[in-house]
Motif scaffolding. Structure first.
Motif, PDB file in Angstrom:
ATOM      1  N   GLU B  43      -5.354 -24.575  -2.684  1.00  0.00           N
ATOM      2  CA  GLU B  43      -6.178 -25.331  -1.733  1.00  0.00           C
ATOM      3  C   GLU B  43      -6.651 -24.446  -0.598  1.00  0.00           C
ATOM      4  N   ASN B  44      -5.794 -23.499  -0.193  1.00  0.00           N
ATOM      5  CA  ASN B  44      -6.132 -22.648   0.932  1.00  0.00           C
ATOM      6  C   ASN B  44      -6.680 -21.291   0.500  1.00  0.00           C
ATOM      7  N   GLY B  45      -7.040 -21.203  -0.759  1.00  0.00           N
ATOM      8  CA  GLY B  45      -7.682 -19.993  -1.260  1.00  0.00           C
ATOM      9  C   GLY B  45      -6.817 -18.755  -1.219  1.00  0.00           C
ATOM     10  N   GLN B  46      -5.471 -18.953  -1.324  1.00  0.00           N
ATOM     11  CA  GLN B  46      -4.578 -17.794  -1.211  1.00  0.00           C
ATOM     12  C   GLN B  46      -4.458 -17.010  -2.522  1.00  0.00           C
ATOM     13  N   PHE B  47      -5.096 -17.516  -3.595  1.00  0.00           N
ATOM     14  CA  PHE B  47      -5.017 -16.782  -4.856  1.00  0.00           C
ATOM     15  C   PHE B  47      -6.220 -15.866  -5.059  1.00  0.00           C
ATOM     16  N   ALA B  48      -7.120 -15.830  -4.069  1.00  0.00           N
ATOM     17  CA  ALA B  48      -8.304 -14.981  -4.204  1.00  0.00           C
ATOM     18  C   ALA B  48      -7.885 -13.549  -4.514  1.00  0.00           C
ATOM     19  N   ALA B  49      -8.573 -12.960  -5.496  1.00  0.00           N
ATOM     20  CA  ALA B  49      -8.174 -11.628  -5.963  1.00  0.00           C
ATOM     21  C   ALA B  49      -8.186 -10.607  -4.836  1.00  0.00           C
ATOM     22  N   ALA B  50      -9.134 -10.752  -3.921  1.00  0.00           N
ATOM     23  CA  ALA B  50      -9.272  -9.764  -2.846  1.00  0.00           C
ATOM     24  C   ALA B  50      -8.018  -9.690  -1.980  1.00  0.00           C
ATOM     25  N   LEU B  51      -7.263 -10.790  -1.948  1.00  0.00           N
ATOM     26  CA  LEU B  51      -6.058 -10.794  -1.122  1.00  0.00           C
ATOM     27  C   LEU B  51      -4.901 -10.073  -1.815  1.00  0.00           C
ATOM     28  N   TRP B  52      -4.948  -9.973  -3.114  1.00  0.00           N
ATOM     29  CA  TRP B  52      -3.826  -9.391  -3.855  1.00  0.00           C
ATOM     30  C   TRP B  52      -4.083  -7.963  -4.299  1.00  0.00           C
ATOM     31  N   THR B  53      -5.375  -7.606  -4.536  1.00  0.00           N
ATOM     32  CA  THR B  53      -5.658  -6.261  -5.065  1.00  0.00           C
ATOM     33  C   THR B  53      -5.228  -5.111  -4.151  1.00  0.00           C
ATOM     34  N   PRO B  54      -5.189  -5.279  -2.799  1.00  0.00           N
ATOM     35  CA  PRO B  54      -4.755  -4.128  -1.994  1.00  0.00           C
ATOM     36  C   PRO B  54      -3.415  -3.540  -2.446  1.00  0.00           C
ATOM     37  N   PHE B  55      -2.560  -4.379  -3.045  1.00  0.00           N
ATOM     38  CA  PHE B  55      -1.243  -3.868  -3.446  1.00  0.00           C
ATOM     39  C   PHE B  55      -1.319  -2.996  -4.687  1.00  0.00           C
ATOM     40  N   LEU B  56      -2.500  -2.949  -5.312  1.00  0.00           N
ATOM     41  CA  LEU B  56      -2.660  -2.072  -6.466  1.00  0.00           C
ATOM     42  C   LEU B  56      -3.151  -0.689  -6.027  1.00  0.00           C
TER      43      LEU B  56
END
Lengths: 231, 301
Positions: B43-56
């Motif tokens: 609901e809060n858009g926390q799964f957006a890829a841009a939020l997770w890719t930095p860890f790669l």
């Protein structure tokens, strides 16, 4: 300012700051969290000793996650993550909201220790007790209710007491969630503005915790001794 | 003994059916809770890829998370070593023959066990900077290490004391019989045995030190949590970087707990563990002593 004697300066501090009030906030945090942690921890302990694999797994996973996470991270996560990003609010009032978030954080963290305390109590019951219960024909529930759990409860008083002590001290971490009226925030405030009284101020707060914590330790030790199952 | 044996018989056909039903219900409950969390994230858009890719990318690890982890480990290592020294001094103090020394050591130990570590950290960070005890760059580290040393040192002192109390009485009697003084017996016979018996408990205590080092966040020590926050501020993914930091903490602490458990079992198996068992019971029953091993492996707060 310096013209006053040390004692009168020190006494003035208590007029200026509500030290007892700050301790009262920590006591409230502790009591609420103790209540919720006790409920959640008991449920988790029941999960962990139940014959149902999925519940056992869930209990174990919960304990391993929260026992190994620093409380500080949980608290920061609650404000910066759960509140600011996921928009979970527990009250419309700002201060009440933070207070409740702090209680959630403390309860969630402490529950894993309550669970382990209860489980360690179950582990103090010798297997012969269960075997004897079965051999006189008691089935699972009566055996648990009449034989195992009463002894397990007595065995878990001491670890539960130290969990309560740790919770009392951990309630200071509520400042991270933004509970600005509790002791660690007040300590910070006071020594920031009265660095000449640094040591005296710290000793006052430290003594407050000694007074809070030591009776709890003595009481639970006495209780666990008195209720100890003689073997 | 395992709780399984205490509480249940092997289930019969009806019991197995009930367990199966319970199992399905349990899985549904767990999945339901997870679904609620996932829904909230979505609901809060926390799964957006841009939020997770930095860890790669290497940047997040090389510039933020790994330096933070190193700082955390550094503080924890320094603190546990100093705590051992502090604990030995005051643990021996509590066993000394002089009443004054015993009393003083008891007061010091009980005091530092009762005061919240966070209060000590705040106090020491002010103390060190007001009186210029350390160079300003080292003040946060020093405050973290000193506070952790005092609290955990007090715990170690209790371990030493209960470890010595837990030894068979014959050890001391034998030492006396061959002509050692009370102090000599303590130093060369009793404490070494207590020390080796408390090794697993000491490893479990290291978990506590690691977790408490995160309190350094509040006084500006650049440890893992602080670095995760900086990383989150830079990339706008605070939730995700806090989760990653938490996972790192959990993995490190879980590994430590496993090692402690292995050491404990090994000591028991090789028979040198009599002392270790004695410590377990002595710690759990001693006056005002936090049961350390009573909570299971690594069960300290």
């Amino acid at each position: 300012m310096r013209s006053d004697g040390f004692v009168s300066q020190f006494a003035d501090l208590f007029d200026e700051y509500d030290v007892l009030g700050a301790f009262w906030v920590n006591i409230q945090l502790t009591l609420w969290s103790a209540l919720f942690a006790a409920i959640l921890g008991t449920v988790l302990a029941l999960f962990r000793i139940s014959p149902i694999p999925s519940l056992r797994w869930a209990g174990t996973a919960y304990v391993n996650v929260f026992r190994n996470t620093p409380l500080t991270i949980i608290m920061v996560f609650l404000t910066l993550g759960v509140w600011a990003q996921l928009h979970v609010t527990l009250s419309d009032d700002f201060d009440t909201n933070f207070f409740r978030l702090a209680v959630v954080g403390l309860s969630v963290y402490t529950a894993s220790f309550v669970c382990e305390s209860i489980r360690s109590g179950v582990n103090t019951v010798p297997i012969g007790q269960a075997e004897a219960a079965r051999s006189i024909g008691l089935s699972f529930l009566p055996a648990a209710r009449l034989i195992i759990l009463p002894q397990a409860f007595r065995g878990s008083i001491a670890p539960l007491g130290s969990t309560l002590i740790a919770l009392t001290k951990n309630s200071t971490v509520a400042s991270v969630v933004g509970v600005a009226t509790e002791t660690s925030s007040l300590l910070k405030n006071m020594i920031e503005f009265h660095s000449s009284l640094l040591v005296a101020i710290f000793l006052t707060f430290a003594l407050g915790y000694v007074i809070l914590v030591i009776p709890v330790g003595l009481a639970t030790t006495a209780l666990s001794r008195r209720l100890a199952v003689k073997r | 003994m395992s709780t399984q044996n205490v509480l249940f018989d092997a289930p019969g056909p009806r019991g197995r059916r009930r367990i199966l039903v319970g199992n399905v219900v349990g899985v549904l409950i767990v999945l339901g809770v997870l679904a609620l969390v996932v829904q909230r994230f979505a609901e809060n858009g926390q799964f957006a890829a841009a939020l997770w890719t930095p860890f790669l990318h290497a940047d997040a690890w090389v510039n933020f998370l790994l330096p933070g982890l190193v700082k955390t480990l550094e503080a924890a290592a320094l603190a546990i070593v100093l705590a051992l020294v502090f604990g030995l001094v005051f643990g021996l103090g509590r066993l000394a023959s002089s009443r004054t020394v015993r009393w003083l050591s008891s007061i010091v130990v009980e005091f530092f066990r009762a005061v919240p570590v966070l209060l000590m950290m705040i106090f020491f960070s002010f103390l060190f900077s007001v009186y210029n005890v350390f160079q300003s760059a080292y003040v946060p580290l020093a405050a973290v290490v000193v506070s952790l040393m005092l609290y955990n040192g007090a715990v170690v002192a209790e371990l030493v004391r209960s470890g010595v109390h837990g030894l068979p009485r014959g050890q001391r009697e034998a030492a006396m019989a061959v002509g050692l003084t009370s102090g000599q017996s303590l130093r060369s016979i009793e404490v070494p045995q207590a020390l080796s018996a408390m090794l697993p408990a000491l490893l479990s205590q290291l978990v506590v030190v690691l977790k408490d080092s995160a309190l350094g966040y509040t006084i500006g020590y650049l440890e893992l949590l602080q670095q995760a926050r900086h990383l989150g501020a830079k990339d706008g993914n605070i939730l995700q970087s806090l989760l990653v930091a938490a996972v790192i903490f959990i993995v490190v602490n879980y590994l430590l707990t496993l090692v402690a458990g292995r050491v404990r079992r090994r000591r028991r198996r090789t028979g040198s563990g009599q002392g270790a068992i004695a410590v377990t019971t002595a710690v759990a029953t001693d006056v005002g002593v936090t049961p350390i091993t009573g909570l299971g492996e690594g069960g300290r707060i």
